[in-house]
Design an enzyme around this catalytic site. Structure first.
Site, short mmCIF file in Angstrom:
data_model
loop_
_atom_site.label_atom_id
_atom_site.label_comp_id
_atom_site.label_asym_id
_atom_site.label_seq_id
_atom_site.Cartn_x
_atom_site.Cartn_y
_atom_site.Cartn_z
N THR A 1 41.61 43.30 49.10
CA THR A 1 42.73 43.67 48.24
C THR A 1 44.00 43.56 49.07
OG1 THR A 1 41.37 45.20 46.96
CG2 THR A 1 43.75 45.50 46.84
N VAL A 2 45.03 42.99 48.50
CA VAL A 2 46.31 42.83 49.20
C VAL A 2 47.28 43.89 48.70
CG1 VAL A 2 48.24 41.29 49.70
CG2 VAL A 2 45.92 40.36 49.50
N ASP B 1 40.22 26.93 51.04
CA ASP B 1 40.45 27.61 49.77
C ASP B 1 41.88 27.39 49.27
OD1 ASP B 1 39.70 29.13 47.59
OD2 ASP B 1 40.07 31.05 48.55
N GLY C 1 37.78 38.69 45.77
CA GLY C 1 36.35 38.94 45.90
C GLY C 1 35.99 39.78 47.10
#
Length: 406
Positions: free
Chosen positions: A30-31, A140, A27
């Protein structure tokens, strides 16, 4: 979408970190698979969305997060190396785990037997315990944020939502962060979270490992999130056969709606898990990495990518028929029956014998058989010791009587 379509591919962030291939998109970030050109070391680059580059409050929190997480050292945590801001791209530099995610593994193999679930939970709880001792909360915990290396290491990643407990509530307290399926009731109701909120998420994760599904479902994330306000997490044994009662109790306590009824933190929860593993005689197990992961795909793309000089000369592959989707394992109401699913990597490991017996019997039955066998062995050893002691005493008495007669 090909890896060359990403505008960041090939970009050198701050003149040091080269972006090579995209691994995953979330969300806010970006990896990418990247390379530290100064140290010639592969790294993972977490690049935040460009819309956050001008948000000074976000950047301050992001930098504080990076410093706090970089101080954490634990085998169950992905290491953070550096953080920076390149133009409109705030980014985090992390340890690159060659492997895949727990989500990918669950999709490939389905629910886990207790010994495999325990092998996943131990390092996750170990990493969380280190963070909790430092006053940090993950917020998370979910299968997407648990990485499994090709060497069998299990590591928790993405402390993007971590806040110091002392600062919790200063900013964005009304925003519910995290994934709906794993949120604690207090996160849903107030957005507040502490170590016990992570404990709740690990309890949901444990339920999913054993059953192949999360306990609450709904038409949308909000419906899923609010179900836990009025409903307890059911015992996993109600969804799948053969789960030992100890795991029912373990998950029940971790997911209690009242935070005070849960484990106080990950360290206490880990201690309870170790006690259960000892009681059930669960063997050690090396968690396998998923065979088909985004990480492996990114690595293959980088290694097979032609050089800049020859890239344009490579012909595009001819379009072919779209392959049929691979069959998805549907979590059934029984434990794993296929011994190949959770066979240990080491053929000499005790787990090989255990896994080979999944075909035809439930793990619960197998565990109880092992316990009965051990109790039976201890009983007969006690009988032998008593008989040996009795014979020795009788011999001593006989010898004393003979000496008296002589």
């Amino acid at each position: 979408m090909s890896v060359t379509s990403d505008p960041l591919n090939g970009v050198l962030l701050e003149g040091r970190y080269r972006v090579e291939a995209r691994i995953a998109t979330g969300g806010m970030s970006t990896v990418y698979r990247g390379l530290d050109v100064r140290l010639d070391r592969p790294v993972a680059l977490k690049v935040m969305d460009a819309r956050y580059a001008n948000d000074s409050q976000f950047l301050t929190r992001f930098q504080r997060e990076a410093r706090a997480v970089a101080r954490l050292k634990d085998p169950g945590l992905v290491a953070v190396y550096d953080q920076g801001l390149d133009g409109s791209h705030p980014f985090l530099v992390m340890e690159l785990i060659e492997g895949g995610t727990l989500r990918e593994l669950l999709r490939e193999r389905g629910p886990m037997p207790p010994h495999a679930a325990a092998a996943v939970l131990r390092p996750v709880l170990g990493g969380l315990a280190t963070a909790h001792r430092a006053g940090l909360v993950h917020r998370d915990v979910k299968p997407e944020n648990v990485l499994i290396s090709d060497d069998g290491e299990v590591k928790l990643v993405d402390f993007g939502l971590v806040r110091a407990v002392a600062e919790a509530g200063i900013t964005s307290t009304s925003v519910i962060l995290g994934t709906a399926a794993y949120l604690s009731p207090e996160q849903v109701s107030t957005g507040a979270a502490d170590a016990r909120s992570d404990v709740y998420a690990v309890g949901i994760l444990a339920y999913e490992l054993l059953t192949g599904a999360t306990p609450f479902t709904g038409d949308n994330p909000l419906t899923v999130a609010y179900q836990r306000m009025d409903h307890d997490v059911p015992p996993p044994s109600a969804a799948i056969s053969g789960v030992p009662p100890q795991f029912d109790e373990f998950i029940g306590r971790a997911t209690a709606r009242n935070p005070d009824a849960r484990f106080a933190d990950a360290e206490e929860m880990a201690g309870d898990l170790d006690a259960i593993a000892m009681e059930l005689g669960l063997p050690k197990f090396r968690v396998p990495a998923p065979r088909n992961s985004a990480q492996h795909a990114a690595a293959t793309a980088v290694h097979s990518r032609p050089t800049v000089e020859h890239r344009a000369a490579v012909p595009a592959p001819a379009p072919g028929p779209i392959p049929a989707p691979a069959p998805v394992k549907n979590p059934t109401r029984q434990l794993i029956r296929d011994p190949q699913d959770w066979q240990p990597a080491d053929e000499d490991d005790e787990t090989h014998e255990m896994a080979s017996q999944f075909a035809g019997i439930d793990i619960g039955e197998f565990i109880w058989e092992r316990q009965r066998a051990r109790r039976s062995l201890m009983f007969w050893m006690l009988i032998v010791l008593l008989l040996t002691g009795g014979m020795a005493a009788a011999g001593w008495t006989l010898g004393s009587n003979l000496q008296g007669l002589l």
